[in-house]
Design a protein around this motif. Structure first.
Motif, PDB file in Angstrom:
ATOM      1  N   ASP A 151      -1.853   4.084  11.060  1.00 41.30           N
ATOM      2  CA  ASP A 151      -2.518   4.561   9.846  1.00 41.30           C
ATOM      3  C   ASP A 151      -2.342   3.551   8.713  1.00 41.30           C
ATOM      4  O   ASP A 151      -3.245   3.381   7.883  1.00 41.30           O
ATOM      5  CB  ASP A 151      -1.962   5.920   9.437  1.00 41.30           C
ATOM      6  CG  ASP A 151      -2.312   7.016  10.429  1.00 41.30           C
ATOM      7  OD1 ASP A 151      -3.426   6.958  10.990  1.00 41.30           O
ATOM      8  OD2 ASP A 151      -1.489   7.913  10.666  1.00 41.30           O
TER       9      ASP A 151
ATOM     10  N   GLY B 104       0.826  -1.192   0.000  1.00 37.54           N
ATOM     11  CA  GLY B 104       0.000   0.000   0.000  1.00 37.54           C
ATOM     12  C   GLY B 104       0.865   1.247   0.000  1.00 37.54           C
ATOM     13  O   GLY B 104       2.085   1.176  -0.186  1.00 37.54           O
TER      14      GLY B 104
ATOM     15  N   PHE C 161       2.943   5.709   4.999  1.00 38.07           N
ATOM     16  CA  PHE C 161       2.325   6.463   6.084  1.00 38.07           C
ATOM     17  C   PHE C 161       3.382   6.857   7.110  1.00 38.07           C
ATOM     18  O   PHE C 161       4.465   6.267   7.167  1.00 38.07           O
ATOM     19  CB  PHE C 161       1.234   5.629   6.773  1.00 38.07           C
ATOM     20  CG  PHE C 161       0.056   5.314   5.892  1.00 38.07           C
ATOM     21  CD1 PHE C 161      -1.068   6.122   5.890  1.00 38.07           C
ATOM     22  CD2 PHE C 161       0.074   4.207   5.051  1.00 38.07           C
ATOM     23  CE1 PHE C 161      -2.149   5.840   5.070  1.00 38.07           C
ATOM     24  CE2 PHE C 161      -0.997   3.907   4.238  1.00 38.07           C
ATOM     25  CZ  PHE C 161      -2.114   4.732   4.249  1.00 38.07           C
TER      26      PHE C 161
ATOM     27  N   ARG D  85      -4.893   0.922   9.369  1.00 35.23           N
ATOM     28  CA  ARG D  85      -6.235   1.417   9.033  1.00 35.23           C
ATOM     29  C   ARG D  85      -6.489   1.310   7.529  1.00 35.23           C
ATOM     30  O   ARG D  85      -7.580   0.935   7.085  1.00 35.23           O
ATOM     31  CB  ARG D  85      -6.391   2.877   9.485  1.00 35.23           C
ATOM     32  CG  ARG D  85      -6.508   3.081  10.991  1.00 35.23           C
ATOM     33  CD  ARG D  85      -6.793   4.534  11.302  1.00 35.23           C
ATOM     34  NE  ARG D  85      -6.930   4.783  12.725  1.00 35.23           N
ATOM     35  CZ  ARG D  85      -5.950   5.221  13.507  1.00 35.23           C
ATOM     36  NH1 ARG D  85      -4.753   5.469  12.981  1.00 35.23           N
ATOM     37  NH2 ARG D  85      -6.144   5.420  14.795  1.00 35.23           N
ATOM     38  N   TYR D  86      -5.477   1.649   6.752  1.00 38.32           N
ATOM     39  CA  TYR D  86      -5.623   1.554   5.296  1.00 38.32           C
ATOM     40  C   TYR D  86      -5.857   0.099   4.888  1.00 38.32           C
ATOM     41  O   TYR D  86      -6.748  -0.192   4.079  1.00 38.32           O
ATOM     42  CB  TYR D  86      -4.362   2.091   4.616  1.00 38.32           C
ATOM     43  CG  TYR D  86      -4.269   1.720   3.143  1.00 38.32           C
ATOM     44  CD1 TYR D  86      -4.885   2.516   2.178  1.00 38.32           C
ATOM     45  CD2 TYR D  86      -3.594   0.575   2.733  1.00 38.32           C
ATOM     46  CE1 TYR D  86      -4.818   2.176   0.837  1.00 38.32           C
ATOM     47  CE2 TYR D  86      -3.524   0.228   1.391  1.00 38.32           C
ATOM     48  CZ  TYR D  86      -4.132   1.023   0.450  1.00 38.32           C
ATOM     49  OH  TYR D  86      -4.073   0.670  -0.877  1.00 38.32           O
TER      50      TYR D  86
ATOM     51  N   GLN E  84      -9.327  -1.467   5.174  1.00 39.66           N
ATOM     52  CA  GLN E  84     -10.319  -1.003   4.201  1.00 39.66           C
ATOM     53  C   GLN E  84     -10.174  -1.707   2.848  1.00 39.66           C
ATOM     54  O   GLN E  84     -11.002  -1.512   1.964  1.00 39.66           O
ATOM     55  CB  GLN E  84     -10.167   0.504   3.995  1.00 39.66           C
ATOM     56  CG  GLN E  84     -10.414   1.323   5.253  1.00 39.66           C
ATOM     57  CD  GLN E  84     -10.123   2.795   5.018  1.00 39.66           C
ATOM     58  OE1 GLN E  84     -10.698   3.425   4.132  1.00 39.66           O
ATOM     59  NE2 GLN E  84      -9.221   3.349   5.795  1.00 39.66           N
ATOM     60  N   ARG E  85      -9.140  -2.526   2.704  1.00 37.75           N
ATOM     61  CA  ARG E  85      -8.857  -3.180   1.433  1.00 37.75           C
ATOM     62  C   ARG E  85      -9.345  -4.627   1.417  1.00 37.75           C
ATOM     63  O   ARG E  85      -8.825  -5.453   0.676  1.00 37.75           O
ATOM     64  CB  ARG E  85      -7.343  -3.144   1.175  1.00 37.75           C
ATOM     65  CG  ARG E  85      -6.759  -1.745   1.137  1.00 37.75           C
ATOM     66  CD  ARG E  85      -7.103  -1.030  -0.132  1.00 37.75           C
ATOM     67  NE  ARG E  85      -6.425  -1.661  -1.271  1.00 37.75           N
ATOM     68  CZ  ARG E  85      -6.698  -1.386  -2.536  1.00 37.75           C
ATOM     69  NH1 ARG E  85      -7.664  -0.526  -2.825  1.00 37.75           N
ATOM     70  NH2 ARG E  85      -6.039  -1.984  -3.516  1.00 37.75           N
TER      71      ARG E  85
ATOM     72  N   GLU F  65      -2.331   9.987   5.565  1.00 36.16           N
ATOM     73  CA  GLU F  65      -1.532   9.464   4.464  1.00 36.16           C
ATOM     74  C   GLU F  65      -0.620  10.521   3.894  1.00 36.16           C
ATOM     75  O   GLU F  65      -0.994  11.670   3.762  1.00 36.16           O
ATOM     76  CB  GLU F  65      -2.476   8.948   3.359  1.00 36.16           C
ATOM     77  CG  GLU F  65      -1.764   8.299   2.198  1.00 36.16           C
ATOM     78  CD  GLU F  65      -2.752   7.752   1.190  1.00 36.16           C
ATOM     79  OE1 GLU F  65      -2.387   7.562   0.033  1.00 36.16           O
ATOM     80  OE2 GLU F  65      -3.914   7.527   1.587  1.00 36.16           O
TER      81      GLU F  65
ATOM     82  N   ARG G 222      -7.203   8.106   8.502  1.00 38.66           N
ATOM     83  CA  ARG G 222      -5.777   7.877   8.358  1.00 38.66           C
ATOM     84  C   ARG G 222      -5.058   9.194   8.065  1.00 38.66           C
ATOM     85  O   ARG G 222      -5.678  10.187   7.726  1.00 38.66           O
ATOM     86  CB  ARG G 222      -5.503   6.874   7.232  1.00 38.66           C
ATOM     87  CG  ARG G 222      -5.936   7.338   5.857  1.00 38.66           C
ATOM     88  CD  ARG G 222      -5.617   6.286   4.812  1.00 38.66           C
ATOM     89  NE  ARG G 222      -5.968   6.702   3.465  1.00 38.66           N
ATOM     90  CZ  ARG G 222      -7.133   6.509   2.899  1.00 38.66           C
ATOM     91  NH1 ARG G 222      -8.076   5.906   3.551  1.00 38.66           N
ATOM     92  NH2 ARG G 222      -7.357   6.916   1.665  1.00 38.66           N
TER      93      ARG G 222
END
Length: 358
Positions: A142, A134, A137, A145-146, A149-150, A357, A355
């Motif tokens: 964070d 990904g 960050f 957290r990303y 969501q994936r 980012e 997040r």
């Protein structure tokens, strides 16, 4: 099915630098996504008239070849199959997202044809043990957290995922692994992602993953594969909202023993809540994580540690946080001895930062 040869030539020329070619990505009309990393020079060994090794420019991007391709295309004699195989010889061509034509994920090998049967994920990993990453960050939370969501809701609830967070040597940048879904009859994903070159079990069939230079695993991330069963009482109805002791041990102490500097363990629930446990690696913590929830004695299962008892004891050892709240864990922040009462209190309304980012 593919961008026109003239457009490919333009992209190749723009990707040329004094240090070689930058990677080129092609979004095809049929939905496929390709990545081409051209060789700096023409593949093969060549000699000049004095018998010295000669480095020749990559013929795939020559003006002469471009003119031939354009002429064949105008005549209707242009061969996509021949062109793709020529492209694959000129560099490393990978299919990232598949389509009906580009049906086999991974590196395009010699003899490519449209609509080839897909190879297994295990074989693909053997050929290219590089997990998808990904964005970067500034904080590992964070990054986690990303990653959560994936995920796909159905897979998250049915089989779960495995993941991790990588940290740069400086400690200033963190990158999440894209979650890898568990599928039946495949190698243990935890063993696949957390394997080192020094592991005696590492070989060409079971390669160690390759991470970017300067980055190493700093946290494990488990997605909804709790291990909790109905063999023990579960008055708090934790179920899949946190993992059983053995799985927490496998993602912390066990990985630490393998040489990984695991500073945090993330757990994503089916409701997309995100928990974080920071282990202390004490003897008391190890003993708790190795405690079996239930044992079979005298013809019946006997409870040794309920999920609620496990969470309560864990809170007394390491730091337990709710990073993303939801239906079960209703409040973000650190959990303490009153976690049973706090988690049932109505959630406060307001905006939540997802997040930070870069």
């Amino acid at each position: 099915m593919l961008i026109m040869p003239s457009e490919v030539q333009q992209a190749c020329r723009r990707a040329s630098t004094p240090q070689g070619y930058k990677p080129i990505y092609f979004s095809c009309a049929d939905g496929a996504l390709l990545r081409l990393q051209l060789h700096a020079f023409e593949p093969g060994t060549f000699f000049d008239r004095f018998g010295q090794v000669e480095l020749r420019p990559n013929a795939f991007v020559s003006m002469e070849q471009a003119a031939i391709d354009q002429r064949n295309n105008s005549k209707g004699t242009f061969s996509l199959v021949e062109y793709v195989n020529r492209m694959a010889r000129a560099g490393d061509l990978h299919v990232i997202e598949t389509s009906a034509c580009w049906s086999r994920r991974g590196r395009v090998e010699e003899g490519w044809q449209p609509g080839l049967a897909e190879i297994s994920r295990e074989r693909h990993w053997q050929n290219h043990p590089v997990p998808a990453l990904g964005p970067i960050f500034q904080h590992p939370d964070d990054a986690a957290r990303y990653a959560q969501q994936r995920t796909d809701n159905e897979i998250l609830a049915r089989t779960g995922y495995e993941g991790a967070v990588l940290g740069e040597n400086s400690g200033q940048r963190f990158v999440p692994l894209e979650p890898v879904a568990w599928f039946a009859n495949e190698e243990n994903l935890r063993l696949r992602l957390f394997r080192t070159a020094e592991d005696p079990a590492t070989d060409w069939r079971r390669p160690a993953p390759r991470f970017p230079d300067g980055y190493a695993v700093v946290a494990s991330h488990q997605f909804s594969l709790s291990g909790n069963t109905l063999l023990v009482a579960d008055n708090e109805q934790i179920r899949s909202n946190f993992a059983e002791p053995a799985l927490v041990y496998a993602h912390t102490h066990e990985l630490k023993n393998q040489g990984f500097d695991i500073r945090g363990y993330y757990y994503s629930t089916p409701g997309h809540e995100l928990l974080k446990y920071t282990p202390v690696y004490s003897d008391a913590e190890r003993d708790l994580l190795l405690t079996r929830s239930a044992v079979y004695e005298n013809g019946q299962w006997v409870s040794r540690l309920t999920p609620g008892q496990f969470v309560s004891r864990l809170l007394q050892l390491g730091e337990f946080q709710v990073l993303v709240a939801g239906a079960y864990w209703r409040h973000t922040g650190h959990l303490g001895n009153g976690w049973r009462t706090r988690r049932q209190q109505p959630a406060a309304e307001g905006a939540v930062r997802i997040r930070d980012e870069l």
